[in-house]
Design a protein around this motif. Structure first.
Motif, PDB file in Angstrom:
ATOM      1  N   SER A  84      -6.926 -26.138   7.501  1.00  0.00           N
ATOM      2  CA  SER A  84      -7.431 -25.190   8.489  1.00  0.00           C
ATOM      3  C   SER A  84      -6.908 -23.810   8.161  1.00  0.00           C
ATOM      4  N   GLY A  96      -5.564 -21.602   9.975  1.00  0.00           N
ATOM      5  CA  GLY A  96      -4.359 -21.207  10.699  1.00  0.00           C
ATOM      6  C   GLY A  96      -3.096 -21.661   9.990  1.00  0.00           C
ATOM      7  N   PRO A  97      -1.915 -21.336  10.540  1.00  0.00           N
ATOM      8  CA  PRO A  97      -0.653 -21.727   9.902  1.00  0.00           C
ATOM      9  C   PRO A  97      -0.289 -23.200  10.141  1.00  0.00           C
ATOM     10  N   ASP A  98      -1.028 -23.895  11.021  1.00  0.00           N
ATOM     11  CA  ASP A  98      -0.656 -25.253  11.398  1.00  0.00           C
ATOM     12  C   ASP A  98      -1.275 -26.319  10.496  1.00  0.00           C
ATOM     13  N   GLY A  99      -2.101 -25.929   9.536  1.00  0.00           N
ATOM     14  CA  GLY A  99      -2.783 -26.917   8.712  1.00  0.00           C
ATOM     15  C   GLY A  99      -1.851 -27.609   7.729  1.00  0.00           C
ATOM     16  N   VAL A 100      -2.240 -28.829   7.330  1.00  0.00           N
ATOM     17  CA  VAL A 100      -1.481 -29.533   6.299  1.00  0.00           C
ATOM     18  C   VAL A 100      -1.730 -28.845   4.963  1.00  0.00           C
ATOM     19  N   ARG A 101      -0.632 -28.585   4.204  1.00  0.00           N
ATOM     20  CA  ARG A 101      -0.798 -27.859   2.951  1.00  0.00           C
ATOM     21  C   ARG A 101      -0.471 -28.744   1.762  1.00  0.00           C
ATOM     22  N   GLU A 158      -4.890 -33.935   4.377  1.00  0.00           N
ATOM     23  CA  GLU A 158      -4.091 -34.984   5.022  1.00  0.00           C
ATOM     24  C   GLU A 158      -4.486 -36.377   4.545  1.00  0.00           C
ATOM     25  N   THR A 212      -5.261 -25.947   2.184  1.00  0.00           N
ATOM     26  CA  THR A 212      -4.957 -26.314   3.548  1.00  0.00           C
ATOM     27  C   THR A 212      -6.223 -26.797   4.253  1.00  0.00           C
TER      28      THR A 212
END
Lengths: 254, 148
Positions: free
Chosen positions: B89, B91-96, B49, B87
């Protein structure tokens, strides 16, 4: 000398320098640690590379211990002014520099296959290199001063101030983003090392500590013998003046 | 210093001055390290990010190090080139951030591992030619649970 064994005086000298029980204990501890390190399981990610940890981590910790001993011995020298504390501080710093260098070298050997690089400019590696050079400076300072009391005083102060590097190195992986991993064992949470590996690591730490004590004691005995020899040469049988026609030997050799 | 000290007062004063000066310099250095903006220059790598936030301010081709986890199921190997996403994190919520890496990936490279990549932005993709794999602090025998 009643014995006819020609090696007897050599053995007596070796015993006087190295002692008898401690080398045996250190050798046993190293043998046990080596066995445990070879018998421990490979890591699920790094495989066999994990075995370098049993040299790298104990070397770094022994270096920290050594600099701690230099700190305490320096403080006690400043308080009591007995030469033995200065000898302890010096011997411990020498051992510390050796173990720091070993930790850096083994870390590089581990880093090449794991990280992909021998060296990188992250905070842990840079502070460890600084630690190495600061204590090389300590050893240089000791060689730069001739008078034993001045040398002891200056190096005691240096040893106390230089110890600030040790927490800096330890916490560098927590204070800054680094490539080097954070502590697995010296942390508030439970150890992040699995069963057989933890045992092998702790046995290696014991072996390194025994080696450290052996090295320091041997160095202290040699330094004490050297100092006694210096005193004997200065106050010894050679006539100092009066009947001296030629220049004294010490002058000529300089 | 006590009355027993045989050294003349001038020397004692000089040493005290030296000690105070050294302590002062050390205090300033430690203060800078802890509280100064020096930390901004000691950042070894940027999180995804942060890298995205700095992209507008950077000119094309500014090299920096990007660090994060290799997103699961994002690794696509092509001849001489690996594409994947980094990414922040697991999980699926991380910024990629999409990455195009040219060269041979490090030995332990794979989905889920931490990487530090050196390179620069090329459009929306981070083009890298230097990879370091970040090993974490967990040491476990194989088959002992945890993400493999």
């Amino acid at each position: 000398m009643s014995t006819t064994d020609p090696a007897a005086p050599v053995r007596a000298t070796l015993r006087a320098v190295f002692g008898r029980g401690l080398p045996a204990f250190a050798a046993l501890a190293v043998a046990v640690a080596l066995t445990a390190a070879l018998a421990s399981p490979p890591d699920r990610l790094q495989g066999e590379l994990v075995r370098l940890m049993y040299v790298h981590v104990p070397a770094a910790w022994t270096a920290f211990l050594a600099y701690g001993v230099t700190l305490v011995a320096g403080l006690v020298w400043l308080w009591r002014r007995a030469a033995v504390w200065d000898r302890l501080a010096a011997a411990s710093a020498e051992a510390g520099v050796f173990f720091t260098g070993l930790a850096i070298a083994m870390g590089a050997v581990w880093g090449r296959p794991t990280w992909g690089v021998w060296w990188t400019w992250d905070a842990r590696l840079v502070t460890t290199a600084l630690l190495f050079f600061v204590y090389l400076g300590y050893l240089a300072l000791r060689r730069a001063v001739d008078d034993p009391v001045t040398r002891a005083r200056r190096s005691a102060v240096f040893g106390v101030v230089a110890f600030a590097m040790v927490p800096l190195v330890h916490f560098s992986v927590l204070w800054w983003r680094t490539l080097h991993q954070p502590p697995s064992l010296l942390r508030p949470a439970a150890p992040a090392i699995g069963g057989g590996m933890l045992t092998a690591l702790l046995l290696s730490v014991l072996a390194f500590t025994a080696l450290f004590v052996l090295i320091v004691r041997t160095r202290m005995r040699l330094t004490a013998a050297n100092a006694a020899l210096d005193v004997a040469e200065l106050t010894g049988a050679e006539p100092v003046a009066g009947d001296a026609v030629t220049a004294p030997r010490r002058e000529a050799t300089r | 210093m006590t009355a027993l000290d045989p050294r003349p007062p001038g020397i004692v004063r000089r040493y005290r001055l030296l000690a105070m000066a050294t302590t002062g310099v050390l205090a300033v250095l430690v203060g800078l390290l802890l509280f100064g903006n020096l930390n901004g220059n000691l950042v070894y790598y940027l999180e995804p990010e942060e890298a995205l936030a700095q992209r507008a301010a950077q000119s094309e081709g500014t090299r920096f190090q990007l660090g994060g986890l290799v997103a699961a199921d994002s690794v696509v190997a092509e001849p001489g080139l690996v594409r994947f996403e980094v990414t922040s994190s697991p999980g699926p919520d991380g910024v990629r951030v999409p990455v195009e890496f040219r060269g041979a990936p490090a030995q332990l490279f794979g989905a889920g591992v931490g990487v530090v990549l050196e390179g620069s932005w090329q459009g929306p993709t981070f083009a890298s030619d230097s990879m370091k794999v970040k090993h974490d602090e967990n040491y476990q025998p194989p088959g002992d649970g945890g993400p493999a």
